[in-house]
Design a protein around this motif. Sequence first.
Motif, PDB file in Angstrom:
ATOM      1  N   ILE A  33       0.852  -1.188   0.000  1.00  0.00           N
ATOM      2  CA  ILE A  33       0.000   0.000   0.000  1.00  0.00           C
ATOM      3  C   ILE A  33       0.888   1.238   0.000  1.00  0.00           C
ATOM      4  CG2 ILE A  33      -1.813   1.244   1.206  1.00  0.00           C
ATOM      5  CD1 ILE A  33      -2.508  -1.475   2.565  1.00  0.00           C
ATOM      6  N   VAL A  34       0.875   1.955  -1.117  1.00  0.00           N
ATOM      7  CA  VAL A  34       1.732   3.119  -1.258  1.00  0.00           C
ATOM      8  C   VAL A  34       1.081   4.358  -0.653  1.00  0.00           C
ATOM      9  CG1 VAL A  34       2.847   4.649  -2.928  1.00  0.00           C
ATOM     10  CG2 VAL A  34       2.840   2.196  -3.296  1.00  0.00           C
ATOM     11  N   TRP A  35      -0.231   4.486  -0.821  1.00  0.00           N
ATOM     12  CA  TRP A  35      -0.913   5.702  -0.422  1.00  0.00           C
ATOM     13  C   TRP A  35      -2.373   5.397  -0.167  1.00  0.00           C
ATOM     14  CZ3 TRP A  35      -5.061   8.148  -2.708  1.00  0.00           C
ATOM     15  CH2 TRP A  35      -5.306   9.474  -2.328  1.00  0.00           C
ATOM     16  N   ARG A  36      -2.960   6.090   0.781  1.00  0.00           N
ATOM     17  CA  ARG A  36      -4.400   6.005   0.974  1.00  0.00           C
ATOM     18  C   ARG A  36      -4.874   7.243   1.716  1.00  0.00           C
ATOM     19  NH1 ARG A  36      -3.621   0.707   4.310  1.00  0.00           N
ATOM     20  NH2 ARG A  36      -2.731   1.496   6.192  1.00  0.00           N
ATOM     21  N   ASN A  37      -6.108   7.634   1.432  1.00  0.00           N
ATOM     22  CA  ASN A  37      -6.666   8.790   2.102  1.00  0.00           C
ATOM     23  C   ASN A  37      -7.645   8.338   3.181  1.00  0.00           C
ATOM     24  OD1 ASN A  37      -9.147   8.200   0.872  1.00  0.00           O
ATOM     25  ND2 ASN A  37      -8.776   9.601  -0.820  1.00  0.00           N
ATOM     26  N   GLN A  53     -11.101   4.338   5.820  1.00  0.00           N
ATOM     27  CA  GLN A  53     -12.380   3.955   6.419  1.00  0.00           C
ATOM     28  C   GLN A  53     -12.948   2.709   5.734  1.00  0.00           C
ATOM     29  OE1 GLN A  53     -13.816   4.770   9.098  1.00  0.00           O
ATOM     30  NE2 GLN A  53     -15.849   3.915   8.818  1.00  0.00           N
ATOM     31  N   GLU A  54     -12.868   2.646   4.402  1.00  0.00           N
ATOM     32  CA  GLU A  54     -13.322   1.453   3.662  1.00  0.00           C
ATOM     33  C   GLU A  54     -12.563   0.215   4.139  1.00  0.00           C
ATOM     34  OE1 GLU A  54     -15.180   0.833   0.535  1.00  0.00           O
ATOM     35  OE2 GLU A  54     -16.205   2.745   0.781  1.00  0.00           O
ATOM     36  N   ARG A  55     -11.245   0.358   4.315  1.00  0.00           N
ATOM     37  CA  ARG A  55     -10.418  -0.754   4.757  1.00  0.00           C
ATOM     38  C   ARG A  55     -10.850  -1.220   6.141  1.00  0.00           C
ATOM     39  NH1 ARG A  55      -6.727  -1.892   8.244  1.00  0.00           N
ATOM     40  NH2 ARG A  55      -6.685   0.224   9.021  1.00  0.00           N
ATOM     41  N   ARG A  56     -11.019  -0.274   7.065  1.00  0.00           N
ATOM     42  CA  ARG A  56     -11.419  -0.629   8.437  1.00  0.00           C
ATOM     43  C   ARG A  56     -12.764  -1.338   8.464  1.00  0.00           C
ATOM     44  NH1 ARG A  56      -9.182   4.435   9.922  1.00  0.00           N
ATOM     45  NH2 ARG A  56     -11.236   5.391   9.775  1.00  0.00           N
ATOM     46  N   VAL A  57     -13.723  -0.801   7.730  1.00  0.00           N
ATOM     47  CA  VAL A  57     -15.063  -1.399   7.707  1.00  0.00           C
ATOM     48  C   VAL A  57     -15.016  -2.791   7.087  1.00  0.00           C
ATOM     49  CG1 VAL A  57     -17.369  -1.204   6.680  1.00  0.00           C
ATOM     50  CG2 VAL A  57     -16.302   0.793   7.742  1.00  0.00           C
ATOM     51  N   TYR A  84     -18.236   8.914  -5.781  1.00  0.00           N
ATOM     52  CA  TYR A  84     -19.083   8.752  -4.597  1.00  0.00           C
ATOM     53  C   TYR A  84     -18.595   9.644  -3.454  1.00  0.00           C
ATOM     54  CZ  TYR A  84     -21.375   6.469  -0.635  1.00  0.00           C
ATOM     55  OH  TYR A  84     -22.095   6.214   0.492  1.00  0.00           O
ATOM     56  N   TYR A  85     -17.291   9.625  -3.191  1.00  0.00           N
ATOM     57  CA  TYR A  85     -16.737  10.444  -2.105  1.00  0.00           C
ATOM     58  C   TYR A  85     -16.964  11.937  -2.374  1.00  0.00           C
ATOM     59  CZ  TYR A  85     -14.317   6.119  -0.821  1.00  0.00           C
ATOM     60  OH  TYR A  85     -14.024   4.830  -0.485  1.00  0.00           O
ATOM     61  N   GLN A  86     -16.815  12.345  -3.636  1.00  0.00           N
ATOM     62  CA  GLN A  86     -17.073  13.739  -3.986  1.00  0.00           C
ATOM     63  C   GLN A  86     -18.554  14.075  -3.841  1.00  0.00           C
ATOM     64  OE1 GLN A  86     -15.395  14.786  -7.810  1.00  0.00           O
ATOM     65  NE2 GLN A  86     -13.472  13.749  -7.327  1.00  0.00           N
ATOM     66  N   ALA A  87     -19.413  13.150  -4.250  1.00  0.00           N
ATOM     67  CA  ALA A  87     -20.857  13.376  -4.173  1.00  0.00           C
ATOM     68  C   ALA A  87     -21.328  13.509  -2.733  1.00  0.00           C
ATOM     69  CB  ALA A  87     -21.600  12.236  -4.870  1.00  0.00           C
ATOM     70  N   VAL A 130      -7.733  -1.877  -1.975  1.00  0.00           N
ATOM     71  CA  VAL A 130      -6.858  -1.093  -1.099  1.00  0.00           C
ATOM     72  C   VAL A 130      -5.396  -1.394  -1.406  1.00  0.00           C
ATOM     73  CG1 VAL A 130      -6.117  -0.770   1.313  1.00  0.00           C
ATOM     74  CG2 VAL A 130      -8.556  -0.850   0.756  1.00  0.00           C
ATOM     75  N   LEU A 131      -5.094  -2.646  -1.728  1.00  0.00           N
ATOM     76  CA  LEU A 131      -3.716  -3.012  -2.054  1.00  0.00           C
ATOM     77  C   LEU A 131      -3.243  -2.408  -3.385  1.00  0.00           C
ATOM     78  CD1 LEU A 131      -3.699  -6.776  -1.019  1.00  0.00           C
ATOM     79  CD2 LEU A 131      -2.499  -4.908   0.118  1.00  0.00           C
ATOM     80  N   HIS A 132      -4.166  -1.921  -4.197  1.00  0.00           N
ATOM     81  CA  HIS A 132      -3.806  -1.367  -5.508  1.00  0.00           C
ATOM     82  C   HIS A 132      -3.711   0.138  -5.559  1.00  0.00           C
ATOM     83  CE1 HIS A 132      -4.538  -5.363  -7.019  1.00  0.00           C
ATOM     84  NE2 HIS A 132      -3.885  -4.989  -8.090  1.00  0.00           N
ATOM     85  N   ILE A 133      -3.883   0.784  -4.448  1.00  0.00           N
ATOM     86  CA  ILE A 133      -3.872   2.243  -4.444  1.00  0.00           C
ATOM     87  C   ILE A 133      -2.469   2.761  -4.676  1.00  0.00           C
ATOM     88  CG2 ILE A 133      -4.230   4.266  -2.989  1.00  0.00           C
ATOM     89  CD1 ILE A 133      -6.614   2.728  -1.832  1.00  0.00           C
ATOM     90  N   ARG A 134      -2.367   3.642  -5.632  1.00  0.00           N
ATOM     91  CA  ARG A 134      -1.106   4.312  -5.945  1.00  0.00           C
ATOM     92  C   ARG A 134      -1.403   5.806  -5.930  1.00  0.00           C
ATOM     93  NH1 ARG A 134       0.676   0.001  -4.883  1.00  0.00           N
ATOM     94  NH2 ARG A 134       1.384  -1.550  -6.339  1.00  0.00           N
TER      95      ARG A 134
END
Length: 160
Positions: free
Chosen positions: A16-20, A25-29, A101-104, A155-159
């Motif tokens: 995981i290089v980066w996450r916001n 929150q998605e990962r935790r849930v 979705y997050y922007q909406a 989540v593992l693919h986030i760059r």
Amino acid sequence: MADPRISHIELDEATIVWRNADVEQERRVAIFDLIEENTFRPLRAFAAGHEGPYRLRLSVHDGRLTLDIADEGGALLESVVLGLGRFRRPIREYFAICDSYYQAIRRATAQEIETIDMARRGVHNEAAELLLERLDGKVETDFATARRLFTLICVLHIRG
């Protein structure tokens, strides 16, 4: 007594290089829901007498997803490796829809959010079906577990 479920899950943090905050929150849930209720029976380990529960570690290397499956004590029972080529499009679509979705959530109407969420669920469901297909003959699991695992694969693919 057989207990074919995941009791602990770990993601390869080096992958995981980066996450916001939204992704975190998605990962935790996904992890919380997965641990609370799942069906997971790795066929080789189960046939060898390891009836669960299992510890699962997910990592991605060279375009392949590795599921390291261990017993409760942490002893590796088996590794399942899946090529991720067929997941590229669903992952890309899922990222795009999640971003919308997050922007909406921050500025759209309830109806717009619902429309985007329906599209997000559709992509998520298709990817879960694909994961079930790819795990066939290796791991028996249910649809809800596959959905949550797909979230963690994303989540593992986030760059950044």
